[in-house]
Design a protein around this motif. Sequence first.
Motif, PDB file in Angstrom:
ATOM      1  N   ARG A  80       0.966  -1.060  -0.268  1.00 37.16           N
ATOM      2  CA  ARG A  80      -0.459  -0.167  -0.275  1.00 37.16           C
ATOM      3  C   ARG A  80       0.993   0.905  -0.273  1.00 37.16           C
ATOM      4  NH1 ARG A  80      -2.701  -3.129   4.383  1.00 37.16           N
ATOM      5  NH2 ARG A  80      -3.598  -4.777   3.089  1.00 37.16           N
ATOM      6  N   GLU A 122       3.328   6.914  -8.103  1.00 38.77           N
ATOM      7  CA  GLU A 122       2.992   5.546  -7.623  1.00 38.77           C
ATOM      8  C   GLU A 122       4.146   5.495  -8.838  1.00 38.77           C
ATOM      9  OE1 GLU A 122       0.149   7.550  -6.969  1.00 38.77           O
ATOM     10  OE2 GLU A 122       0.637   6.997  -4.762  1.00 38.77           O
ATOM     11  N   ASP A 156      -9.210  -4.728 -13.506  1.00 40.95           N
ATOM     12  CA  ASP A 156      -8.311  -3.418 -13.421  1.00 40.95           C
ATOM     13  C   ASP A 156      -6.718  -3.514 -14.219  1.00 40.95           C
ATOM     14  OD1 ASP A 156      -6.545  -1.175 -11.229  1.00 40.95           O
ATOM     15  OD2 ASP A 156      -5.486  -2.461 -11.439  1.00 40.95           O
ATOM     16  N   PRO A 210      -3.965   2.704  -8.917  1.00 36.22           N
ATOM     17  CA  PRO A 210      -4.400   4.466  -8.555  1.00 36.22           C
ATOM     18  C   PRO A 210      -4.941   4.892  -6.879  1.00 36.22           C
ATOM     19  CG  PRO A 210      -5.031   4.409 -10.943  1.00 36.22           C
ATOM     20  CD  PRO A 210      -4.676   2.327 -10.317  1.00 36.22           C
ATOM     21  N   GLU A 211      -5.848   3.221  -6.761  1.00 34.15           N
ATOM     22  CA  GLU A 211      -6.796   3.417  -5.704  1.00 34.15           C
ATOM     23  C   GLU A 211      -7.077   2.576  -6.000  1.00 34.15           C
ATOM     24  OE1 GLU A 211      -9.618   6.482  -5.591  1.00 34.15           O
ATOM     25  OE2 GLU A 211     -10.520   5.947  -3.973  1.00 34.15           O
ATOM     26  N   ARG A 252      -8.426   1.473   0.735  1.00 34.25           N
ATOM     27  CA  ARG A 252      -8.916   2.081  -1.267  1.00 34.25           C
ATOM     28  C   ARG A 252      -7.352   2.794  -0.908  1.00 34.25           C
ATOM     29  NH1 ARG A 252     -13.123   0.751  -1.939  1.00 34.25           N
ATOM     30  NH2 ARG A 252     -14.806  -0.106  -0.122  1.00 34.25           N
ATOM     31  N   VAL A 253      -6.261   3.406  -1.146  1.00 37.51           N
ATOM     32  CA  VAL A 253      -4.556   3.724  -1.003  1.00 37.51           C
ATOM     33  C   VAL A 253      -4.315   3.717  -2.367  1.00 37.51           C
ATOM     34  CG1 VAL A 253      -4.757   4.050   1.118  1.00 37.51           C
ATOM     35  CG2 VAL A 253      -3.244   2.622   0.159  1.00 37.51           C
ATOM     36  N   PRO A 254      -3.561   3.664  -3.310  1.00 34.51           N
ATOM     37  CA  PRO A 254      -2.388   3.815  -4.652  1.00 34.51           C
ATOM     38  C   PRO A 254      -2.274   2.170  -4.022  1.00 34.51           C
ATOM     39  CG  PRO A 254      -2.296   6.025  -3.783  1.00 34.51           C
ATOM     40  CD  PRO A 254      -3.498   5.509  -2.810  1.00 34.51           C
ATOM     41  N   ARG A 255      -1.893   1.504  -5.110  1.00 31.32           N
ATOM     42  CA  ARG A 255      -1.086   0.792  -3.947  1.00 31.32           C
ATOM     43  C   ARG A 255       0.232  -0.449  -5.607  1.00 31.32           C
ATOM     44  NH1 ARG A 255      -4.242  -3.458  -1.235  1.00 31.32           N
ATOM     45  NH2 ARG A 255      -5.439  -2.732  -0.829  1.00 31.32           N
TER      46      ARG A 255
END
Length: 248
Positions: free
Chosen positions: A75, A114, A166, A180-181, A187-190
Amino acid sequence: MNPEIQTFTDPQAWRHSAADLIYRRIGDAVAVRGRAALALAGGRTPQPLYEHLGRNPYTNTIPWSAVHLFWGDERCVPVTDPDSNYGMARRTFLDALTLTVGNLHPVPVQPGKERETAELYEADLRRFFTQEAPKAEGPLASFPRFDLILLGLGPDGHTASLFPGDAALAERKRWVAWVPEAPLPPRVPRITLTLPVINRARTVLFLVSGKDKKVIIEKVRADGDNPDSLYPAARIRPEGELIWMVLS
Ligand code: 6PG
């Protein structure tokens, strides 16, 4: 290769079996190649396993100086954030071990950047794996070969941070992709290893626990022969062995 499904009702037997498999696969890799490359999973499920690995006999019997640890996904939060997969691994076992600093390969998270993070992580992977003799053949020959990748299973059938539909799931060239989310908490960028990298592995171990995962496990297993499955976990078909250890 057909997946091997091991089911457990006893949490101690479950985490011991997972730790023992990791111990054996590390030993196999070190005996042949002098080192072992693992990619760890995040989330809640592997925490009891990591705590187990941070205790005897594994602290003394696993040749940690020859083990290189990467992460299957991360994350994009600071390592001090409770949602950090690297932070969780540090708290649950890595800080209890005497590790060579160069053996830890956390995702170099730069919150808000990211793409750069993914590119830097991929560069670290390329530095590490390019040292391996180029004897590779087959469709995934250009991808790195981990000795063991530990994966979890999300309620939507995601694994690592490969989520249904995705773009990261569709990535077939990069070794590392970014999301991006995330559509599920957190629910954060990964940042995530891509499907070809995971499917290149010598061993993939799915570690799953909880009655809430029963339905999704059945859906994923029913779709295991569908390379275009809606469930990313159903697309995990490694060149090596695929083992599920499920605690109900
Ligand atoms: C992550 C994980 C992810 C996880 C599943 C299951 O970073 O979130 O890598 O793929 O394994 O979401 O999570 P739990 O173990 O918390 O149920």
